[in-house]
Design a protein around this motif. Structure first.
Motif, PDB file in Angstrom:
ATOM      1  N   VAL A  10       0.837  -1.204   0.000  1.00 30.81           N
ATOM      2  CA  VAL A  10       0.000   0.000   0.000  1.00 30.81           C
ATOM      3  C   VAL A  10       0.876   1.260   0.000  1.00 30.81           C
ATOM      4  CG1 VAL A  10      -1.665   1.350   1.350  1.00 30.81           C
ATOM      5  CG2 VAL A  10      -2.002  -1.116   1.035  1.00 30.81           C
ATOM      6  N   ILE A  11       1.912   1.272   0.807  1.00 35.31           N
ATOM      7  CA  ILE A  11       2.805   2.435   0.882  1.00 35.31           C
ATOM      8  C   ILE A  11       3.484   2.673  -0.465  1.00 35.31           C
ATOM      9  CG2 ILE A  11       4.969   3.277   1.887  1.00 35.31           C
ATOM     10  CD1 ILE A  11       4.010   2.003   4.551  1.00 35.31           C
ATOM     11  N   ILE A  12       3.998   1.627  -1.079  1.00 35.87           N
ATOM     12  CA  ILE A  12       4.667   1.758  -2.382  1.00 35.87           C
ATOM     13  C   ILE A  12       3.672   2.250  -3.442  1.00 35.87           C
ATOM     14  CG2 ILE A  12       5.733   0.446  -4.266  1.00 35.87           C
ATOM     15  CD1 ILE A  12       7.109  -1.254  -2.043  1.00 35.87           C
ATOM     16  N   PHE A  13       2.477   1.689  -3.423  1.00 34.10           N
ATOM     17  CA  PHE A  13       1.440   2.080  -4.375  1.00 34.10           C
ATOM     18  C   PHE A  13       1.106   3.569  -4.237  1.00 34.10           C
ATOM     19  CE2 PHE A  13      -3.121   2.573  -5.368  1.00 34.10           C
ATOM     20  CZ  PHE A  13      -3.131   2.161  -6.688  1.00 34.10           C
ATOM     21  N   VAL A  14       0.853   4.016  -3.024  1.00 31.88           N
ATOM     22  CA  VAL A  14       0.470   5.415  -2.770  1.00 31.88           C
ATOM     23  C   VAL A  14       1.628   6.360  -3.094  1.00 31.88           C
ATOM     24  CG1 VAL A  14      -0.199   7.063  -0.965  1.00 31.88           C
ATOM     25  CG2 VAL A  14      -1.333   4.837  -1.111  1.00 31.88           C
ATOM     26  N   ILE A  15       2.837   5.996  -2.691  1.00 33.34           N
ATOM     27  CA  ILE A  15       3.998   6.840  -2.978  1.00 33.34           C
ATOM     28  C   ILE A  15       4.152   7.028  -4.486  1.00 33.34           C
ATOM     29  CG2 ILE A  15       6.535   6.800  -3.016  1.00 33.34           C
ATOM     30  CD1 ILE A  15       6.449   5.814  -0.133  1.00 33.34           C
ATOM     31  N   ASN A  16       3.973   5.969  -5.242  1.00 31.24           N
ATOM     32  CA  ASN A  16       4.150   6.094  -6.690  1.00 31.24           C
ATOM     33  C   ASN A  16       3.030   6.894  -7.342  1.00 31.24           C
ATOM     34  OD1 ASN A  16       6.322   5.569  -8.296  1.00 31.24           O
ATOM     35  ND2 ASN A  16       5.323   3.897  -9.354  1.00 31.24           N
ATOM     36  N   ILE A  17       1.837   6.814  -6.795  1.00 30.27           N
ATOM     37  CA  ILE A  17       0.755   7.678  -7.298  1.00 30.27           C
ATOM     38  C   ILE A  17       1.160   9.138  -7.130  1.00 30.27           C
ATOM     39  CG2 ILE A  17      -1.589   8.522  -6.871  1.00 30.27           C
ATOM     40  CD1 ILE A  17      -2.412   5.647  -6.289  1.00 30.27           C
ATOM     41  N   PHE A  18       1.650   9.495  -5.945  1.00 30.88           N
ATOM     42  CA  PHE A  18       2.070  10.877  -5.708  1.00 30.88           C
ATOM     43  C   PHE A  18       3.219  11.274  -6.621  1.00 30.88           C
ATOM     44  CE2 PHE A  18      -0.171  10.511  -1.599  1.00 30.88           C
ATOM     45  CZ  PHE A  18      -0.908  11.682  -1.661  1.00 30.88           C
ATOM     46  N   TYR A  19       4.206  10.383  -6.750  1.00 31.38           N
ATOM     47  CA  TYR A  19       5.368  10.691  -7.587  1.00 31.38           C
ATOM     48  C   TYR A  19       4.963  10.952  -9.031  1.00 31.38           C
ATOM     49  CZ  TYR A  19       8.919   9.522 -11.002  1.00 31.38           C
ATOM     50  OH  TYR A  19       9.698   9.518 -12.117  1.00 31.38           O
ATOM     51  N   VAL A  20       4.206  10.043  -9.627  1.00 27.06           N
ATOM     52  CA  VAL A  20       3.871  10.172 -11.045  1.00 27.06           C
ATOM     53  C   VAL A  20       2.903  11.331 -11.272  1.00 27.06           C
ATOM     54  CG1 VAL A  20       2.922   9.007 -13.072  1.00 27.06           C
ATOM     55  CG2 VAL A  20       4.367   7.756 -11.483  1.00 27.06           C
ATOM     56  N   THR A  21       2.018  11.577 -10.325  1.00 24.85           N
ATOM     57  CA  THR A  21       1.124  12.732 -10.432  1.00 24.85           C
ATOM     58  C   THR A  21       1.951  14.013 -10.468  1.00 24.85           C
ATOM     59  OG1 THR A  21      -0.677  11.582  -9.320  1.00 24.85           O
ATOM     60  CG2 THR A  21      -0.748  13.998  -9.309  1.00 24.85           C
ATOM     61  N   LEU A  22       2.908  14.145  -9.549  1.00 26.76           N
ATOM     62  CA  LEU A  22       3.766  15.330  -9.539  1.00 26.76           C
ATOM     63  C   LEU A  22       4.598  15.412 -10.818  1.00 26.76           C
ATOM     64  CD1 LEU A  22       4.969  15.458  -5.826  1.00 26.76           C
ATOM     65  CD2 LEU A  22       3.390  17.024  -6.980  1.00 26.76           C
ATOM     66  N   ASN A  23       5.070  14.278 -11.303  1.00 25.05           N
ATOM     67  CA  ASN A  23       5.849  14.237 -12.540  1.00 25.05           C
ATOM     68  C   ASN A  23       5.019  14.746 -13.710  1.00 25.05           C
ATOM     69  OD1 ASN A  23       6.515  12.474 -15.130  1.00 25.05           O
ATOM     70  ND2 ASN A  23       8.420  12.787 -13.989  1.00 25.05           N
ATOM     71  N   THR A  24       3.788  14.289 -13.808  1.00 27.88           N
ATOM     72  CA  THR A  24       2.899  14.708 -14.887  1.00 27.88           C
ATOM     73  C   THR A  24       2.610  16.201 -14.801  1.00 27.88           C
ATOM     74  OG1 THR A  24       1.879  12.514 -14.900  1.00 27.88           O
ATOM     75  CG2 THR A  24       0.656  14.282 -15.987  1.00 27.88           C
TER      76      THR A  24
END
Length: 179
Positions: A10-24
């Motif tokens: 869950v932590i990895i999933f949520v962290i990557n959502i935030f990362y890719v959202t910020l990247n976009t």
């Protein structure tokens, strides 16, 4: 919680959502010319990226972590796209071709607050009215709906202009006063 397998996923999933959202969002800000804001966003983006990737690399023996990373990446792309649609930064040019010469479509659109340049064009089946309309992106769908309600058979093409020079809009665009 990090030792808990489900918690890690869950932590990895949520962290990557935030990362890719910020990247976009950062990429879109860069394309739209908001360089300093893009650079500021990149500070948070890279911190989150290193944190998420570090968790995956430190626990590569668990395939579910890699899957969570990939699913978070895909979800982040979708969230980033939705945020960009809501921000609707920039301007859009809408070109309209209509056979309704008798109807004063340019004036009807001007009365609704749109800047319209128009001229007579010649198409396969005779004279046509050609209009070019510049509007903030957030107004694009309202403009399209307005045009469709006035002429359901109009040919409509929209695109994003890269640069502006001249015209009555340019001063207000540069000052940020035209909405």
């Amino acid at each position: 919680m990090l030792s808990n397998v489900l918690g890690m996923v869950v932590i990895i999933f949520v962290i990557n959502i935030f990362y890719v959202t910020l990247n976009t969002v950062r990429m879109i800000l860069t394309f739209k010319g908001y360089r300093y804001l893009a650079a500021f966003v990149s500070i948070f983006e890279i911190c989150i990226y290193v944190l998420g990737l570090g968790l995956v690399l430190n626990h590569l023996n668990h395939i579910q972590n890699l899957i969570a990373y990939a699913l978070g990446f895909a979800s982040g792309v979708m969230v980033g796209i939705k945020i960009e649609e809501k921000l609707a930064l920039g301007y859009i040019t809408v070109n309209v071709i209509t056979s309704r010469l008798e109807m004063d479509l340019p004036e009807l659109l001007r009365n609704r607050g749109y800047g319209v340049t128009h001229w007579t064009a010649h198409g396969r089946k005779g004279q046509r009215l050609m209009m070019e309309i510049l509007t903030p992106r957030r107004n694009e769908f309202d403009l399209m709906d307005t045009i469709k309600s006035l002429d359901p058979n109009a040919f409509i093409v929209s695109h994003e202009p890269k640069n502006f020079y001249g015209g009555f809009w340019v001063k207000s665009i540069r000052k940020g006063t035209k909405s």
